[in-house]
Design a protein around this motif. Structure first.
Motif, short mmCIF file in Angstrom:
data_model
loop_
_atom_site.label_atom_id
_atom_site.label_comp_id
_atom_site.label_asym_id
_atom_site.label_seq_id
_atom_site.Cartn_x
_atom_site.Cartn_y
_atom_site.Cartn_z
N LYS A 26 0.81 -1.22 0.00
CA LYS A 26 0.00 0.00 0.00
C LYS A 26 0.85 1.27 0.00
N THR A 45 3.77 7.51 0.34
CA THR A 45 2.35 7.74 0.55
C THR A 45 1.67 6.41 0.88
N LEU A 47 -1.34 4.59 0.45
CA LEU A 47 -2.44 4.75 -0.49
C LEU A 47 -3.78 4.33 0.10
N GLU A 49 -4.58 4.71 3.63
CA GLU A 49 -4.95 5.72 4.62
C GLU A 49 -4.84 7.14 4.07
N ASP A 50 -4.25 7.28 2.88
CA ASP A 50 -4.08 8.58 2.23
C ASP A 50 -3.32 9.55 3.14
N ARG A 51 -2.14 9.12 3.58
CA ARG A 51 -1.31 9.98 4.41
C ARG A 51 0.16 9.72 4.10
#
Length: 293
Positions: A26, A45, A47, A49-51
């Motif tokens: 991820k 990144t 992908l 948790e988008d953090r």
């Protein structure tokens, strides 16, 4: 009974080269942050948790022997044990596509980077409070860090600073001889001789504080205490005395550990001579307890 956790590497896992833009499960690598003796740290990144995260990935040559895997397991276990606002939390640790990946939150910069620019005394005191609290907590958990230096403190928004890189750390219940690993300029004399104790971490932290308020570190090694004239400007006598005690070349004259240093700092109401900052009631200075080393 404690559960035994082992880091397993599947024999059919082939590790390909890592490039910026590569994806590891991820995580997508976005840039290289730094490279040490055995590992590279990347910004990535998450992908899912988008953090943004930081990934510490040891060189595959380092993974070829069981001792190296044991070292990584120890680092992961130590970080998983520590839960403190001034210690960088562990997010993930596992093999992905043949690479061992340790994931952390991504900070803005290191304290070493920040100290290249002008820093107010109020901000420096804020950092000092957090750093002393972090080392005190680690020692309270019987963890000896062995590599405390500005590069191993990571800064986050709102003046949050967190201690990281427990690659040399050990669970320490009694003194014993180990390799003289550490960073020149911050390593205590007895640690360089292979006999580190909690007092060695105190020495290293004291030098970080000295540099934070004086702009540089004393010429190393030093047999006598350095000149404190540069520190005295704006700092209270009690706070200067705390730094003096931390970096005494004789181990028995220092604080016995970070807990004792933390508790001594908690008694300093005004660290600055103008009394513009009061540490009374600071949550970072709740009393700590640990048996004497």
């Amino acid at each position: 009974m404690a559960v035994s956790l082992k880091i397993f590497r599947s024999s059919d896992q082939e590790s390909g080269p890592l490039r910026i833009g590569s994806r590891l499960d991820k995580y997508r690598l976005t840039r290289r942050l730094g490279e040490g003796g055995f590992a590279t740290v990347y910004a990535a990144t998450d992908l899912v948790e988008d953090r943004k995260v930081a990934l510490k990935i040891p060189d595959n040559r380092y993974l070829q022997n069981s001792q190296s895997l044991d070292d990584m397991q120890r680092e992961v276990r130590i970080m998983a044990k520590l839960d403190h606002p001034a210690i960088l939390p562990l997010k993930d640790a596992r093999f992905i596509d043949g690479h061992f990946v340790i994931a952390f939150p991504l900070g803005e910069e290191t304290l070493a980077d920040r100290m290249t620019r002008r820093l107010s005394r109020a901000t420096a005191i804020d950092y000092a409070v957090q750093m002393i609290s972090a080392v005190g907590y680690a020692h309270e958990q019987m963890v000896l860090h062995r590599d405390i230096k500005p590069d191993n403190f990571v800064l986050f928004p709102n003046q949050v600073v967190q201690l990281t890189d427990f690659g040399l750390a050990r669970f320490e219940s009694r003194p014993h001889d180990v390799s003289g690993s550490g960073t020149l300029g911050y390593i205590a004399p007895e640690q360089a001789m292979g006999k580190p104790t909690y007092r060695s971490d105190v020495f290293s932290l004291g030098l970080v504080l000295y540099r934070l308020f004086a702009g540089d570190v004393p010429e190393y090694p030093f047999d006598r205490l350095p000149n404190f004239n540069r520190l005295r400007k704006g700092l209270s006598k009690d706070f200067v005395d705390l730094i003096k005690k931390a970096i005494d070349p004789t181990p028995n004259r220092r604080f016995r550990d970070g807990v004792a240093m933390h508790n001594a700092m908690s008694k300093i109401k005004f660290p600055l001579t103008d009394r513009s900052i009061s540490l009374t009631g600071s949550n970072a200075y709740a009393p700590m307890t640990r048996r004497a080393a």
